[in-house]
Each structure stands twice: as C-alpha cells, then as structure tokens.
Design an enzyme around this catalytic site. Structure first.
Site, PDB file in Angstrom:
ATOM      1  N   LYS A   1       0.866  -1.179   0.000  1.00 37.11           N
ATOM      2  CA  LYS A   1       0.000   0.000   0.000  1.00 37.11           C
ATOM      3  C   LYS A   1       0.903   1.229   0.000  1.00 37.11           C
ATOM      4  CE  LYS A   1      -4.363  -1.492   0.663  1.00 37.11           C
ATOM      5  NZ  LYS A   1      -5.518  -1.065  -0.143  1.00 37.11           N
TER       6      LYS A   1
ATOM      7  N   ASP B   1      -0.627  -0.218  -4.544  1.00 36.14           N
ATOM      8  CA  ASP B   1      -1.986   0.325  -4.497  1.00 36.14           C
ATOM      9  C   ASP B   1      -1.953   1.685  -3.820  1.00 36.14           C
ATOM     10  OD1 ASP B   1      -4.668   0.830  -4.400  1.00 36.14           O
ATOM     11  OD2 ASP B   1      -5.191  -0.840  -3.096  1.00 36.14           O
TER      12      ASP B   1
ATOM     13  N   GLU C   1      -2.060   0.490  -8.698  1.00 34.15           N
ATOM     14  CA  GLU C   1      -3.508   0.742  -8.768  1.00 34.15           C
ATOM     15  C   GLU C   1      -3.807   2.222  -8.540  1.00 34.15           C
ATOM     16  OE1 GLU C   1      -5.894  -1.867  -6.236  1.00 34.15           O
ATOM     17  OE2 GLU C   1      -4.229  -3.295  -6.241  1.00 34.15           O
TER      18      GLU C   1
ATOM     19  N   ASP D   1      -9.103   0.080 -10.412  1.00 39.86           N
ATOM     20  CA  ASP D   1      -9.772  -0.566  -9.281  1.00 39.86           C
ATOM     21  C   ASP D   1     -11.076   0.185  -9.007  1.00 39.86           C
ATOM     22  OD1 ASP D   1     -10.679  -1.480  -6.847  1.00 39.86           O
ATOM     23  OD2 ASP D   1      -8.826  -1.166  -5.750  1.00 39.86           O
TER      24      ASP D   1
ATOM     25  N   LYS E   1     -12.956  -6.489  -7.053  1.00 38.82           N
ATOM     26  CA  LYS E   1     -13.333  -6.801  -5.672  1.00 38.82           C
ATOM     27  C   LYS E   1     -14.804  -7.208  -5.675  1.00 38.82           C
ATOM     28  CE  LYS E   1     -10.017  -3.851  -3.237  1.00 38.82           C
ATOM     29  NZ  LYS E   1      -9.235  -3.111  -4.226  1.00 38.82           N
TER      30      LYS E   1
END
EC number: 4.2.1.113
Length: 320
Positions: free
Chosen positions: A133, A161, A190, A213, A235
C-alpha cells in the site's frame, strides 16, 4: 423445501488497520445460509466502510427482504452489490456451480520494516509477487522502499496500491526514487492519482504500468485496451453478483488485461470463496487475498494454514 438462516457478526481487527483515514476497529457483516432440499450454500455480505455504496444496515434490510422472497419461490437477485455477491455465492454453492478447487496463494501484503521485508520476500517460495500500500506516507519514502525491495530481491514483482492518494506531483516524486531499470517489475500501480486522466499521464511519463480498481465501479467506466494499463483489480463484494464478476473478468481477458480477484477484507468464509472464484475465473493469476492476518479470528470456514482460532456458526447472532 426451502429454508434459510441469516447471521450477523463482528470480528475484532488488529490495531492499525486504516481505511480512507478511518481506523477500522471491527469488521462487521452478515452470512446467509440457503437450503434447498438436500443442498445448501453459504454467502458473505460484508460492505466495506468507505468503499461500499451501501451501509451494513442497508445490506441487512435488502438481504432479509430477498430471503423472504426466495423462501416464497422468487429468484431475482438483489441490486445492492454486497448482497448480490453473497446471495449469488450461496445459490452457486447450493447448485454445485461454484467449483471447490481454490487458489490459496496470496500476494503477501507487505508492512513493517523494509529490512525485515527483504528477508521475508527473499525466502518466498515459487513466484515472488507481493503487494504494498502506497500513499499512506510521504511519496518519496514510498519510492525509496519500493526501490530497495526491487533492488534487493531481483526476481520480485510488486503490486502497488495508491487508492487515488496522489496529486500528479506526488506521483512523480514517487517515481523519481524508483530506478527506471526496476520499473518493469512493478506489475501495476492501482489508481495512482485522483483522476483517471492524471493516472494515464503518470503511466505515459514514467513507464510504470497502472491498474484500474475504483474506476470499475464508476458509471462512465468502459473496458478498453489502453497504453500503460496492464490490469484490473476486481473486488467482488464491491462489484455485485458472481455473474457480474465473471463478465468483468471476461471483458478484461478479451482485451489482454490481467484480472486480479481481490479481497475487501472479508472474513475467512468469504476469503475461501474468493480463493475458489480466483481458481475458477483467473487460474493464471495470483489473487489479492492476504487480509486474514488483519483479523483476530476466523469464522465458520478456515483458511488453510492459518493459526487463528475459528468461531462456529453456533456462536453468531442469528437474525432469521
């Protein structure tokens, strides 16, 4: 003869789980168990705060309404994404159409001291794919950490991400600290910037591939082959029914994009179903499911190899 049970649950989270500037102290959700004659299936409904369009209360109302209709023979899926996903999983299990084979490989989520991470990643067996992240700290620091890991572990590929955290300037500050020779081993980043156009410009200017995303859930998003875009991150809890998930995977694959099935911090029951969905729809791609370690317990179904205690359905609050 049809019957159904609905359970509500709450799992304590490890300290330090922050989503969109909000600390997540517990993960709250619902399970539905559908029985049709001898067959049964389970589904998880757990909207993710700050990401799902619906609240848990809205999901609960929609689920109970749907279950009452299903018990009377109705079959139309609800429109609320998390409910549509959980219900479609339960129906697929009951019908035997959700394959049992699962992909329990997980791109590990890297946190903590970079020197410790180097040792862990160097010892990783098989294909070395990990996730970081970025955008939580200074962009320069993120760039230095990513560069350090790619330099120290030559066969490592990273998924990054940013959750749209960066301005174009901050995104460039990040890239400046990543050696151009290593950038090809960033599988994708992302949504680096707040707008898609800024993210596209970042990919063009840096040669770092990006992935969509959040964009997938916006009304104006269209699947397209674009320079610099290598993947879509799907997701299911935020997407909707299994059929919609399948359609998105197919659309991505048709365009030559990698599709990654990814967690919305589901419980162990939901994660094991996501592992089955990944093995079924994206068998060549390691899914992004390394979130169980953020929780203090498993529920109903165990994730293989996890040492966390597992709570049975008897201990859950039953709503129906």
């Amino acid at each position: 003869m049809r019957s159904a049970q609905v359970y509500r649950w709450q799992i304590p989270m490890d300290a330090g789980v922050v989503l969109r500037d909000r600390r997540l102290k517990t993960r709250d959700g619902l399970y539905v168990r559908l029985c049709d004659g001898e067959r049964e299936g389970w589904g998880e409904i757990s909207p993710l705060p700050g990401f799902s369009q619906e609240t848990l209360e809205e999901a609960q109302a929609a689920l109970l309404d749907w279950v009452n209709g299903w018990l009377q023979g109705q079959s139309t899926l609800p429109e609320v994404p998390s409910v549509a996903f959980g219900v479609s999983c339960a129906l697929a299990e009951a019908a035997g159409t959700l394959p049992e084979a699962a992909d329990y490989r997980a791109a590990p989520l890297c946190t903590g001291d970079p020197d410790d991470l180097v040792l862990q990643l160097a010892d990783m067996p098989g294909e070395k794919v990990a996730k970081i992240k970025v955008g939580l700290y200074e962009a320069v620091r993120d760039g230095m950490v990513v560069n350090l890991l790619l330099e120290a572990v030559p066969d490592l590929h990273l998924r990054l991400d940013a959750n749209r955290a960066w301005t174009p300037l901050k995104a460039q500050q990040f890239a400046k600290y990543v050696n151009p020779d290593y950038r090809a081993r960033i599988a994708f980043l992302e949504e680096p910037c707040k707008t898609r156009d800024d993210s596209r410009a970042f990919a063009r200017e840096t040669g770092i591939a990006i992935a969509w995303d959040e964009s997938l859930r916006e009304d104006d998003f269209v699947f397209a082959a674009e320079a610099g875009v290598s993947a879509v991150v799907i997701k299911p809890t935020l997407t909707g029914s299994l059929e919609k998930v399948r359609e998105q995977v197919q659309a991505a694959h048709t365009l030559g994009l990698t599709a990654v099935i990814s967690s919305s911090i589901e419980s162990s029951l939901g994660l094991t179903q996501l592992a089955r969905i990944a093995a079924w729809l994206t068998p060549q791609t390691i899914p992004g499911l390394d979130t169980l370690s953020l929780m203090q317990t498993q529920q109903v179904r165990r994730w293989p190899g996890s040492a966390l205690p597992c709570v049975s359905d008897d201990a859950l609050e039953r709503l129906l």
